[in-house]
Motif scaffolding. Structure first.
Motif, PDB file in Angstrom:
ATOM      1  N   ALA A  93       0.779  -1.016  -0.362  1.00 13.46           N
ATOM      2  CA  ALA A  93       0.173  -0.510  -0.003  1.00 13.46           C
ATOM      3  C   ALA A  93       1.108   1.410  -0.041  1.00 13.46           C
ATOM      4  O   ALA A  93      -0.078   2.328  -0.465  1.00 13.46           O
ATOM      5  CB  ALA A  93      -1.059   0.065   1.348  1.00 13.46           C
ATOM      6  N   GLY A  94       2.021   1.764   0.725  1.00 12.41           N
ATOM      7  CA  GLY A  94       3.310   2.594   0.464  1.00 12.41           C
ATOM      8  C   GLY A  94       2.826   2.830   1.931  1.00 12.41           C
ATOM      9  O   GLY A  94       4.023   3.714   2.326  1.00 12.41           O
ATOM     10  N   LYS A  95       1.948   3.460   2.239  1.00 13.20           N
ATOM     11  CA  LYS A  95       1.511   3.338   4.429  1.00 13.20           C
ATOM     12  C   LYS A  95       1.030   2.744   4.450  1.00 13.20           C
ATOM     13  O   LYS A  95      -0.418   2.915   4.079  1.00 13.20           O
ATOM     14  CB  LYS A  95       2.265   5.367   3.655  1.00 13.20           C
ATOM     15  CG  LYS A  95       0.901   5.666   3.035  1.00 13.20           C
ATOM     16  CD  LYS A  95       1.338   7.532   3.353  1.00 13.20           C
ATOM     17  CE  LYS A  95      -0.334   8.119   2.573  1.00 13.20           C
ATOM     18  NZ  LYS A  95       0.548   9.300   3.064  1.00 13.20           N
ATOM     19  N   ILE A  96       0.399   2.556   6.041  1.00 15.42           N
ATOM     20  CA  ILE A  96      -0.624   2.488   7.072  1.00 15.42           C
ATOM     21  C   ILE A  96      -0.440   3.696   7.976  1.00 15.42           C
ATOM     22  O   ILE A  96       0.391   3.762   8.371  1.00 15.42           O
ATOM     23  CB  ILE A  96      -0.415   1.163   7.843  1.00 15.42           C
ATOM     24  CG1 ILE A  96      -0.471   0.256   6.415  1.00 15.42           C
ATOM     25  CG2 ILE A  96      -1.597   1.240   8.139  1.00 15.42           C
ATOM     26  CD1 ILE A  96      -0.513  -0.869   6.622  1.00 15.42           C
ATOM     27  N   GLY A  97      -1.725   4.793   7.768  1.00 12.43           N
ATOM     28  CA  GLY A  97      -1.544   5.475   8.984  1.00 12.43           C
ATOM     29  C   GLY A  97      -2.544   5.525   9.653  1.00 12.43           C
ATOM     30  O   GLY A  97      -3.483   4.457  10.087  1.00 12.43           O
ATOM     31  N   LEU A 283       9.174   2.368  14.568  1.00  9.31           N
ATOM     32  CA  LEU A 283       8.739   3.112  13.165  1.00  9.31           C
ATOM     33  C   LEU A 283       7.747   3.646  12.237  1.00  9.31           C
ATOM     34  O   LEU A 283       7.775   5.101  11.938  1.00  9.31           O
ATOM     35  CB  LEU A 283       8.483   1.912  12.062  1.00  9.31           C
ATOM     36  CG  LEU A 283       9.778   1.067  12.552  1.00  9.31           C
ATOM     37  CD1 LEU A 283       9.515  -0.572  11.247  1.00  9.31           C
ATOM     38  CD2 LEU A 283      11.061   0.831  11.227  1.00  9.31           C
ATOM     39  N   ILE A 284       6.291   4.038  13.623  1.00 10.08           N
ATOM     40  CA  ILE A 284       4.973   5.043  12.941  1.00 10.08           C
ATOM     41  C   ILE A 284       5.325   6.366  13.511  1.00 10.08           C
ATOM     42  O   ILE A 284       4.961   6.760  12.839  1.00 10.08           O
ATOM     43  CB  ILE A 284       4.064   3.690  13.775  1.00 10.08           C
ATOM     44  CG1 ILE A 284       2.796   2.483  12.882  1.00 10.08           C
ATOM     45  CG2 ILE A 284       2.539   5.403  13.857  1.00 10.08           C
ATOM     46  CD1 ILE A 284       2.634   2.273  13.481  1.00 10.08           C
ATOM     47  N   LYS A 285       6.247   6.070  14.753  1.00 12.22           N
ATOM     48  CA  LYS A 285       6.309   7.484  14.783  1.00 12.22           C
ATOM     49  C   LYS A 285       7.329   7.991  14.673  1.00 12.22           C
ATOM     50  O   LYS A 285       7.225   8.918  13.582  1.00 12.22           O
ATOM     51  CB  LYS A 285       6.473   7.203  16.795  1.00 12.22           C
ATOM     52  CG  LYS A 285       5.634   6.706  17.955  1.00 12.22           C
ATOM     53  CD  LYS A 285       5.739   7.200  19.271  1.00 12.22           C
ATOM     54  CE  LYS A 285       4.923   6.577  19.813  1.00 12.22           C
ATOM     55  NZ  LYS A 285       5.242   6.906  21.210  1.00 12.22           N
ATOM     56  N   GLN A 286       8.658   6.704  13.685  1.00 13.84           N
ATOM     57  CA  GLN A 286       9.693   7.832  13.058  1.00 13.84           C
ATOM     58  C   GLN A 286       8.702   8.026  11.963  1.00 13.84           C
ATOM     59  O   GLN A 286       9.426   9.327  11.105  1.00 13.84           O
ATOM     60  CB  GLN A 286      10.699   6.730  12.903  1.00 13.84           C
ATOM     61  CG  GLN A 286      11.997   6.782  12.188  1.00 13.84           C
ATOM     62  CD  GLN A 286      11.801   6.840  10.630  1.00 13.84           C
ATOM     63  OE1 GLN A 286      11.214   5.929  10.200  1.00 13.84           O
ATOM     64  NE2 GLN A 286      12.331   7.653  10.045  1.00 13.84           N
TER      65      GLN A 286
END
Length: 314
Positions: A93-97, A283-286
């Protein structure tokens, strides 16, 4: 026999993927009509629904005296859910927010449940006292989710009449979920039979064959949600699923029969489960509250490394 099993595996995989699409689309529609937030849907209906194969496998394993398969299935599923499923979903997907409040609540509970499991494993076999405690923790968490939903509804009060719930949407969601359950049962059966033919050990079967097999619903629902841009649903499904897997997936079978603790599982598998959970949040915070493609690659690489060490290095 092997050819029949492979054909059945492929057909069941197609059924699971199609059913997941139907389930996700209609679940989101139901949530919109009822005013339920996406992330709450993820950590409740979607997470519990997609975790039923792991739960069923753990209970059946306990009743059939194969407790190593049950525990291995739960721990292996949790590692795969984060490092494998979210890793693959972020890559595709490229990213998961996500948003900070939901991440903090659900990550805290997911990490807490992993730590609780490790502490009980350190104390010895997992019996009824541990089981009652785990189930109680899940009930408290579920109550907090209900409270969070009430707060959400107060903050997002809408003017005018609420849309009516179309029975067709509910029916399609149920059919999609039924397809997931049936497809996964066939998928797991064929995978286990193929593993047995190949002579795979019981604990390894639980950690990898059954864990990945029973997590197919999470994979297809999470991947489908991420591709559709339903990021809260995809992340909520995985975190909610991991919480359910430990507290209920191990808690309920431990009520039926005491679950022995494998020393290697305590030394390696459980710590890896905690490490990948913490790594996910870092990784999400970064990534500024997003799990980016680079983070997905890191998570999936960690899973490959873990699988290699577990299979060949220990």
């Amino acid at each position: 026999m092997e050819v029949i099993l492979v054909v059945a595996l492929v057909i069941s995989l197609i059924i699971v993927i199609k059913s997941a699409n139907v389930f996700v689309d209609n679940l989101v529609e139901i949530g919109g009509v009822l005013g339920i937030s996406e992330i709450i849907l993820g950590v409740t209906a979607s997470a519990i629904g997609t975790s039923l194969p792991e739960f069923g496998s753990a209970v059946i394993a306990s009743l059939s005296e194969s407790t190593a398969i049950g525990v291995g299935c739960v721990i292996g599923s949790n590692i795969w859910n984060i490092a494998g499923i979210l890793g693959i979903s972020a890559i595709v997907a490229g990213k998961i927010g996500t948003e900070a409040a939901g991440l903090k609540r659900d990550f805290t509970v997911t990490l807490l449940t992993a730590v609780i499991l490790v502490l009980f494993m350190l104390l010895g076999d997992i019996g009824r006292v541990a089981a009652f405690f785990m189930i109680l923790v899940y009930l408290i968490y579920f109550w907090r989710l209900i409270k969070a939903q009430k707060d959400y509804n107060m903050e997002h009060e809408r003017d005018g009449k609420r849309r009516k719930l179309n029975p067709k949407i509910v029916l399609l969601a149920v059919l999609g979920f039924a397809g997931l359950v049936v497809g996964c049962r066939v998928l797991v059966y064929t995978a286990v039979e193929l593993a047995r033919i190949m002579g795979v050990p019981e604990m390894i079967m639980g950690l990898f064959t059954l864990a990945i097999g029973t997590s197919i619903p999470e994979l297809v629902v999470t991947l489908s949600s991420a591709i559709k841009g339903l990021h809260h649903l995809s992340l909520g499904t995985v975190l909610g699923s991991n919480t359910f897997n430990i507290l209920i997936g191990i808690g309920v079978p431990a009520l039926i029969k005491t679950i022995p603790v494998d020393p290697l599982s305590l030394r390696l598998d459980a710590p890896v489960m905690i490490i990948v959970t913490i790594l996910l949040v870092l990784l999400i915070k970064q990534g500024n509250m997003k799990l980016k493609r680079s983070g997905g690659i890191i998570l999936f690489a960690v899973y490959i490394l873990y699988a290699f060490i577990r299979l060949y290095g220990v």
